[in-house]
Design a protein around this motif. Structure first.
Motif, PDB file in Angstrom:
ATOM      1  N   THR A  31       9.790   4.499  -4.626  1.00 18.52           N
ATOM      2  CA  THR A  31       8.783   3.512  -4.202  1.00 18.52           C
ATOM      3  C   THR A  31       7.404   4.160  -4.060  1.00 18.52           C
ATOM      4  O   THR A  31       6.393   3.498  -4.233  1.00 18.52           O
ATOM      5  CB  THR A  31       9.176   2.807  -2.885  1.00 18.52           C
ATOM      6  OG1 THR A  31       9.229   3.770  -1.830  1.00 18.52           O
ATOM      7  CG2 THR A  31      10.513   2.103  -3.013  1.00 18.52           C
ATOM      8  N   TYR A  35       3.447   2.955  -5.309  1.00 18.36           N
ATOM      9  CA  TYR A  35       2.173   2.983  -4.558  1.00 18.36           C
ATOM     10  C   TYR A  35       1.160   3.865  -5.277  1.00 18.36           C
ATOM     11  O   TYR A  35      -0.043   3.564  -5.308  1.00 18.36           O
ATOM     12  CB  TYR A  35       2.398   3.459  -3.119  1.00 18.36           C
ATOM     13  CG  TYR A  35       2.996   2.371  -2.258  1.00 18.36           C
ATOM     14  CD1 TYR A  35       2.198   1.377  -1.714  1.00 18.36           C
ATOM     15  CD2 TYR A  35       4.364   2.318  -2.029  1.00 18.36           C
ATOM     16  CE1 TYR A  35       2.751   0.356  -0.948  1.00 18.36           C
ATOM     17  CE2 TYR A  35       4.921   1.303  -1.268  1.00 18.36           C
ATOM     18  CZ  TYR A  35       4.115   0.326  -0.734  1.00 18.36           C
ATOM     19  OH  TYR A  35       4.658  -0.701   0.012  1.00 18.36           O
ATOM     20  N   ARG A  36       1.640   4.950  -5.869  1.00 16.91           N
ATOM     21  CA  ARG A  36       0.726   5.834  -6.609  1.00 16.91           C
ATOM     22  C   ARG A  36       0.125   5.112  -7.817  1.00 16.91           C
ATOM     23  O   ARG A  36      -1.043   5.287  -8.143  1.00 16.91           O
ATOM     24  CB  ARG A  36       1.462   7.106  -7.051  1.00 16.91           C
ATOM     25  CG  ARG A  36       1.713   8.075  -5.909  1.00 16.91           C
ATOM     26  CD  ARG A  36       2.601   9.238  -6.317  1.00 16.91           C
ATOM     27  NE  ARG A  36       2.839  10.112  -5.190  1.00 16.91           N
ATOM     28  CZ  ARG A  36       2.060  11.149  -4.868  1.00 16.91           C
ATOM     29  NH1 ARG A  36       1.026  11.462  -5.629  1.00 16.91           N
ATOM     30  NH2 ARG A  36       2.311  11.878  -3.808  1.00 16.91           N
ATOM     31  N   ARG A  86       0.963  12.128 -10.103  1.00 15.98           N
ATOM     32  CA  ARG A  86       1.077  13.227  -9.124  1.00 15.98           C
ATOM     33  C   ARG A  86      -0.167  14.103  -9.114  1.00 15.98           C
ATOM     34  O   ARG A  86      -0.115  15.259  -8.697  1.00 15.98           O
ATOM     35  CB  ARG A  86       2.343  14.047  -9.416  1.00 15.98           C
ATOM     36  CG  ARG A  86       3.600  13.216  -9.261  1.00 15.98           C
ATOM     37  CD  ARG A  86       4.584  13.796  -8.250  1.00 15.98           C
ATOM     38  NE  ARG A  86       5.403  12.764  -7.650  1.00 15.98           N
ATOM     39  CZ  ARG A  86       5.540  12.600  -6.340  1.00 15.98           C
ATOM     40  NH1 ARG A  86       4.937  13.389  -5.487  1.00 15.98           N
ATOM     41  NH2 ARG A  86       6.300  11.640  -5.868  1.00 15.98           N
ATOM     42  N   ARG A 104       0.929  -3.837   0.285  1.00 14.67           N
ATOM     43  CA  ARG A 104       2.309  -3.645   0.755  1.00 14.67           C
ATOM     44  C   ARG A 104       3.150  -4.901   0.496  1.00 14.67           C
ATOM     45  O   ARG A 104       4.298  -4.807   0.110  1.00 14.67           O
ATOM     46  CB  ARG A 104       2.341  -3.290   2.247  1.00 14.67           C
ATOM     47  CG  ARG A 104       1.611  -2.002   2.585  1.00 14.67           C
ATOM     48  CD  ARG A 104       2.194  -1.327   3.804  1.00 14.67           C
ATOM     49  NE  ARG A 104       3.494  -0.769   3.536  1.00 14.67           N
ATOM     50  CZ  ARG A 104       3.709   0.440   3.012  1.00 14.67           C
ATOM     51  NH1 ARG A 104       2.705   1.227   2.722  1.00 14.67           N
ATOM     52  NH2 ARG A 104       4.939   0.866   2.781  1.00 14.67           N
ATOM     53  N   ARG A 130       8.946   5.320   2.579  1.00 11.47           N
ATOM     54  CA  ARG A 130       8.610   5.406   3.997  1.00 11.47           C
ATOM     55  C   ARG A 130       9.169   4.235   4.784  1.00 11.47           C
ATOM     56  O   ARG A 130       9.425   4.345   5.975  1.00 11.47           O
ATOM     57  CB  ARG A 130       7.079   5.420   4.185  1.00 11.47           C
ATOM     58  CG  ARG A 130       6.318   6.487   3.416  1.00 11.47           C
ATOM     59  CD  ARG A 130       6.692   7.877   3.876  1.00 11.47           C
ATOM     60  NE  ARG A 130       5.841   8.911   3.278  1.00 11.47           N
ATOM     61  CZ  ARG A 130       5.919   9.353   2.032  1.00 11.47           C
ATOM     62  NH1 ARG A 130       6.821   8.854   1.223  1.00 11.47           N
ATOM     63  NH2 ARG A 130       5.107  10.299   1.590  1.00 11.47           N
ATOM     64  N   ASP A 131       9.324   3.085   4.092  1.00  7.68           N
ATOM     65  CA  ASP A 131       9.738   1.858   4.790  1.00  7.68           C
ATOM     66  C   ASP A 131      10.902   1.185   4.089  1.00  7.68           C
ATOM     67  O   ASP A 131      11.123  -0.005   4.260  1.00  7.68           O
ATOM     68  CB  ASP A 131       8.561   0.881   4.848  1.00  7.68           C
ATOM     69  CG  ASP A 131       8.135   0.405   3.461  1.00  7.68           C
ATOM     70  OD1 ASP A 131       8.477   1.084   2.465  1.00  7.68           O
ATOM     71  OD2 ASP A 131       7.486  -0.654   3.356  1.00  7.68           O
ATOM     72  N   ARG A 180      -1.474  13.386   5.770  1.00  7.48           N
ATOM     73  CA  ARG A 180      -0.827  12.247   5.130  1.00  7.48           C
ATOM     74  C   ARG A 180       0.232  11.660   6.065  1.00  7.48           C
ATOM     75  O   ARG A 180       0.314  10.459   6.271  1.00  7.48           O
ATOM     76  CB  ARG A 180      -0.204  12.706   3.806  1.00  7.48           C
ATOM     77  CG  ARG A 180       0.759  11.739   3.178  1.00  7.48           C
ATOM     78  CD  ARG A 180       0.265  11.141   1.901  1.00  7.48           C
ATOM     79  NE  ARG A 180      -0.086  12.149   0.931  1.00  7.48           N
ATOM     80  CZ  ARG A 180       0.715  12.525  -0.067  1.00  7.48           C
ATOM     81  NH1 ARG A 180       1.894  11.968  -0.193  1.00  7.48           N
ATOM     82  NH2 ARG A 180       0.323  13.407  -0.931  1.00  7.48           N
ATOM     83  N   ASP A 184       0.473   7.946   7.556  1.00  8.38           N
ATOM     84  CA  ASP A 184       1.630   7.093   7.261  1.00  8.38           C
ATOM     85  C   ASP A 184       2.332   6.640   8.550  1.00  8.38           C
ATOM     86  O   ASP A 184       2.864   5.538   8.620  1.00  8.38           O
ATOM     87  CB  ASP A 184       2.640   7.831   6.363  1.00  8.38           C
ATOM     88  CG  ASP A 184       2.097   8.088   4.948  1.00  8.38           C
ATOM     89  OD1 ASP A 184       1.113   7.423   4.551  1.00  8.38           O
ATOM     90  OD2 ASP A 184       2.644   8.959   4.254  1.00  8.38           O
ATOM     91  N   ARG A 187      -0.191   3.971  10.787  1.00  7.35           N
ATOM     92  CA  ARG A 187      -0.755   2.718  10.262  1.00  7.35           C
ATOM     93  C   ARG A 187      -0.076   1.526  10.929  1.00  7.35           C
ATOM     94  O   ARG A 187       1.052   1.633  11.416  1.00  7.35           O
ATOM     95  CB  ARG A 187      -0.615   2.678   8.743  1.00  7.35           C
ATOM     96  CG  ARG A 187       0.800   2.532   8.260  1.00  7.35           C
ATOM     97  CD  ARG A 187       0.885   2.538   6.743  1.00  7.35           C
ATOM     98  NE  ARG A 187       2.273   2.528   6.336  1.00  7.35           N
ATOM     99  CZ  ARG A 187       2.766   3.193   5.316  1.00  7.35           C
ATOM    100  NH1 ARG A 187       1.985   3.932   4.554  1.00  7.35           N
ATOM    101  NH2 ARG A 187       4.044   3.105   5.008  1.00  7.35           N
TER     102      ARG A 187
END
Ligand code: DC
Length: 227
Positions: A31, A35-36, A86, A104, A130-131, A180, A184, A187
């Motif tokens: 995921t 986002y990247r 990357r 998101r 992350r989520d 970072r 993260d 937020r």
């Protein structure tokens, strides 16, 4: 079977997720790469990481994922942008872009769609991010939350850069991931945190093989419970 692996940068999520998917014949969904790719679209469109920037980029965003064998590729307007995700430029932009609510909302929708589709096709999906266990798939069958000491994570990330020919001082990598993670975690929307029902796993002293085995064992245990 939906397996989620969340945690801070360098905790070993993606290598583990890839290994688990490989061992079990499941599909891996990165995921963070999605986002990247959105951050790359902001960059290419000259948009700032703001709600206004999102209104500029999202309506025409054509984001896709395809699998070449086991390899996940990310498409932007049909172009395979995986090799551009990357870079340091995208790395610097992705965290602020990932704090934006419209970004998101769009990503979660896409990740659920791809996850369900691939689960039906291959019997299982391993997501890392992350989520993924808190927001994307709160009902996932197996949830792992990976952590590792900051110094170890910095060392791993430095090695990853090195393998791509980038030599970055350890102190710099350490600062980058610390910043970072802070962003993260703090937020407002979908912050990085362990889901209440996620298994916490410290990988500081673990090998990649240990990590893959740890998750595979949990998946098998859940599979056996269900039979
Ligand atoms: O895992 P990664 O380093 O490729 O992630 C890049 C960024 O994307 C990271 O700063 C946090 C964000 N991200 C996120 O907010 N939610 C996810 N599910 C995955 C990544």
């Amino acid at each position: 079977m939906i397996v989620t692996i969340d945690g801070p940068a360098g905790s070993g999520k993606s290598t583990t997720a890839r290994g688990v998917a490989d061992r079990l014949g499941f599909v891996y969904l990165d995921t963070g790469a999605m986002y990247r790719a959105v951050a790359l679209a902001f960059r290419r469109g000259g948009a700032s990481p703001s709600e206004r920037g999102a209104a500029q980029v999202l309506p025409s965003l054509e984001l896709g994922v395809k699998y070449v064998g086991d390899d996940m590729r990310v498409l932007l307007g049909g172009e395979d942008v995986t090799p551009h995700l990357r870079t340091a430029e995208v790395g610097a932009l992705v965290s602020p872009v990932a704090t934006l609510r419209p970004v998101r909302e769009r990503m979660v929708k896409e990740q659920r769609r791809i996850g369900w589709e691939q689960e039906e096709r291959h019997g299982g999906v391993v997501l890392d991010g992350r989520d993924t266990g808190t927001v994307v798939f709160p009902d996932a069958d197996v949830k792992i939350y990976m952590v590792a000491d900051l110094d170890e994570r910095a060392r791993r990330r430095q090695q990853e850069y090195e393998s791509r020919g980038d030599s970055v001082p350890l102190a710099e990598v350490r600062e980058e991931i610390k910043e970072r993670d802070q962003r993260d975690r703090s937020r407002d929307i979908a912050p990085l945190r362990r889901a209440d029902d996620a298994i916490a796993y410290d990988t500081t002293d673990e090998t990649i093989e240990d990590q893959v085995q740890f998750v595979v064992d949990r998946v098998k245990a859940v599979g056996e419970e269900g039979t």
